[in-house]
Design a protein around this motif. Sequence first.
Motif, mmCIF file in Angstrom:
data_model
loop_
_atom_site.group_PDB
_atom_site.id
_atom_site.type_symbol
_atom_site.label_atom_id
_atom_site.label_comp_id
_atom_site.label_asym_id
_atom_site.label_seq_id
_atom_site.Cartn_x
_atom_site.Cartn_y
_atom_site.Cartn_z
ATOM 1 N N ASP A 118 0.830 -1.202 0.125
ATOM 2 C CA ASP A 118 0.171 -0.124 -0.058
ATOM 3 C C ASP A 118 0.798 1.346 0.128
ATOM 4 O O ASP A 118 1.938 1.117 0.781
ATOM 5 C CB ASP A 118 -0.870 0.033 1.252
ATOM 6 C CG ASP A 118 -1.937 1.448 1.212
ATOM 7 O OD1 ASP A 118 -3.010 1.058 0.630
ATOM 8 O OD2 ASP A 118 -1.361 2.159 1.894
ATOM 9 N N THR A 150 11.396 -9.722 4.303
ATOM 10 C CA THR A 150 10.482 -10.243 5.449
ATOM 11 C C THR A 150 9.659 -9.312 6.343
ATOM 12 O O THR A 150 10.287 -8.201 6.512
ATOM 13 C CB THR A 150 11.613 -11.112 6.343
ATOM 14 O OG1 THR A 150 12.644 -11.829 5.467
ATOM 15 C CG2 THR A 150 10.897 -11.827 7.232
ATOM 16 N N THR A 209 -1.342 -4.317 1.854
ATOM 17 C CA THR A 209 -0.058 -3.988 2.455
ATOM 18 C C THR A 209 0.424 -5.412 2.873
ATOM 19 O O THR A 209 -0.312 -6.439 3.311
ATOM 20 C CB THR A 209 -0.373 -3.267 3.712
ATOM 21 O OG1 THR A 209 1.017 -2.837 4.106
ATOM 22 C CG2 THR A 209 -1.111 -3.661 4.840
ATOM 23 N N ALA A 210 1.951 -5.449 3.025
ATOM 24 C CA ALA A 210 2.604 -6.689 3.270
ATOM 25 C C ALA A 210 1.922 -7.462 4.592
ATOM 26 O O ALA A 210 1.934 -8.649 4.572
ATOM 27 C CB ALA A 210 4.142 -6.648 3.575
ATOM 28 N N VAL A 256 1.509 2.864 3.536
ATOM 29 C CA VAL A 256 2.139 2.306 4.526
ATOM 30 C C VAL A 256 3.776 2.268 4.173
ATOM 31 O O VAL A 256 4.212 1.468 3.501
ATOM 32 C CB VAL A 256 1.655 0.812 4.724
ATOM 33 C CG1 VAL A 256 2.458 -0.043 5.808
ATOM 34 C CG2 VAL A 256 0.111 0.950 4.922
ATOM 35 N N MET A 259 15.538 -8.493 4.078
ATOM 36 C CA MET A 259 14.730 -7.066 3.685
ATOM 37 C C MET A 259 13.495 -7.375 3.006
ATOM 38 O O MET A 259 12.696 -6.648 3.160
ATOM 39 C CB MET A 259 15.745 -6.280 2.423
ATOM 40 C CG MET A 259 16.693 -5.451 2.887
ATOM 41 S SD MET A 259 17.524 -5.002 1.556
ATOM 42 C CE MET A 259 16.385 -3.551 0.962
#
Length: 254
Positions: free
Chosen positions: A82, A222, A115-116, A85, A220
Motif C-alpha cells: 500500500d 521479510t 499491505t504486506a 504504509v 529485507m
Amino acid sequence: MSGRLAVIGLGPGDARWLTPEAEAALTAADALFGYGPYLDRIPHRAGQTRHVSDNREEAARACAALEHAATGAHAALVSGGDPGVFAMAAAVCGEIEAGPDAWRELDVTVVPGITAMLAVAARAGAPLGHDFCAISLSDNLKPWSLIERRLDAASQAGFVIALYNPVSKARPWQLAAALDRLRKHLPSATPIVFGRAVGRPDERVQVTTLEKAEASAADMATLLIIGSAETRIVPRGGLPPLVYTPRAARSVSA
Ligand code: SAH
C-alpha cells in the motif's frame, strides 16, 4: 491546472493482488515513476515513459512525479504493498505541503494496495484478529530509542505487532535487539510469524516462538508478526499450523 498524479499500491507481489483500480490507473498514466524492482513488475505499454529511481531517493522521486504532473501530464508513482504504509504517499503529501502552490491544484489520487502485513497474516491464519499495530524497524528516519519505546509500549499493552523493514545491509543488528527487548515483556511461547516475499515465487512463511526466533531468519523482504500473549498456534498433522489471535481479550496479560 489539469495535471494528475496517481500514487499506486501494487500489493506484495502476486499479480492477482493488484486491484482493478490500480491496474486501470497504471494503464491511464503516460509516465511511471518508482523504484526499479516495483517498475519491473509492470508490463511495458507503448507511449508510456519510465523513470527509475533508487529506493532511498523518496523525496526526489516524489518531486519528479509532481513536476511531471504539473506540466499537465498524467504521472503514476508506484509503491509495493500500500502506498500509504511506510511508502510514497506520505512523501508526496510532504512535498505538496512544502512545494509550490501550483502543486496543491493537481489532481492527486492515492490508490490503495494490499499491505504486506495483511498478506503475511492471511498465509498464517488470523494473527491480526484482535488489536494490533505496525512498526517499521528502520532507524533511518527516527531514532532507535523511539523504536525501543514503541516496542515496549505495544508489547506491554497487548498489541500484536507487525514489524516492517526488519533488516537491511545498513541495519544488521536491529532485529536481534528488538527481539531481546520483546523478550522482556512477552512470554517465551509467544508465536512469531516470519513471512518472506509473500506472493512471489520465493515466498517462505515460518512459524516459531519468541524463545526460538532468530534474527538471521529475516531479510529485507521479510515481515514479522509478533503475537500477543493471547495469540495461539494450532498444530495440524501434515499441514502448516494456524496462528490466530482470538477476537476477545480479557485483560492485558503480557
Ligand atoms: N508499502 C509496503 C511496505 C514498504 S516497507 C507495504 O504496504 O507492504 C518494506 C517492507 O515491507 C519490507 O522490509 C518487508 O518488511 C515488507 N514487505 C514488503 N513486501 C513484502 C512481501 N511480499 N512479503 C513480506 N514482507 C514484505
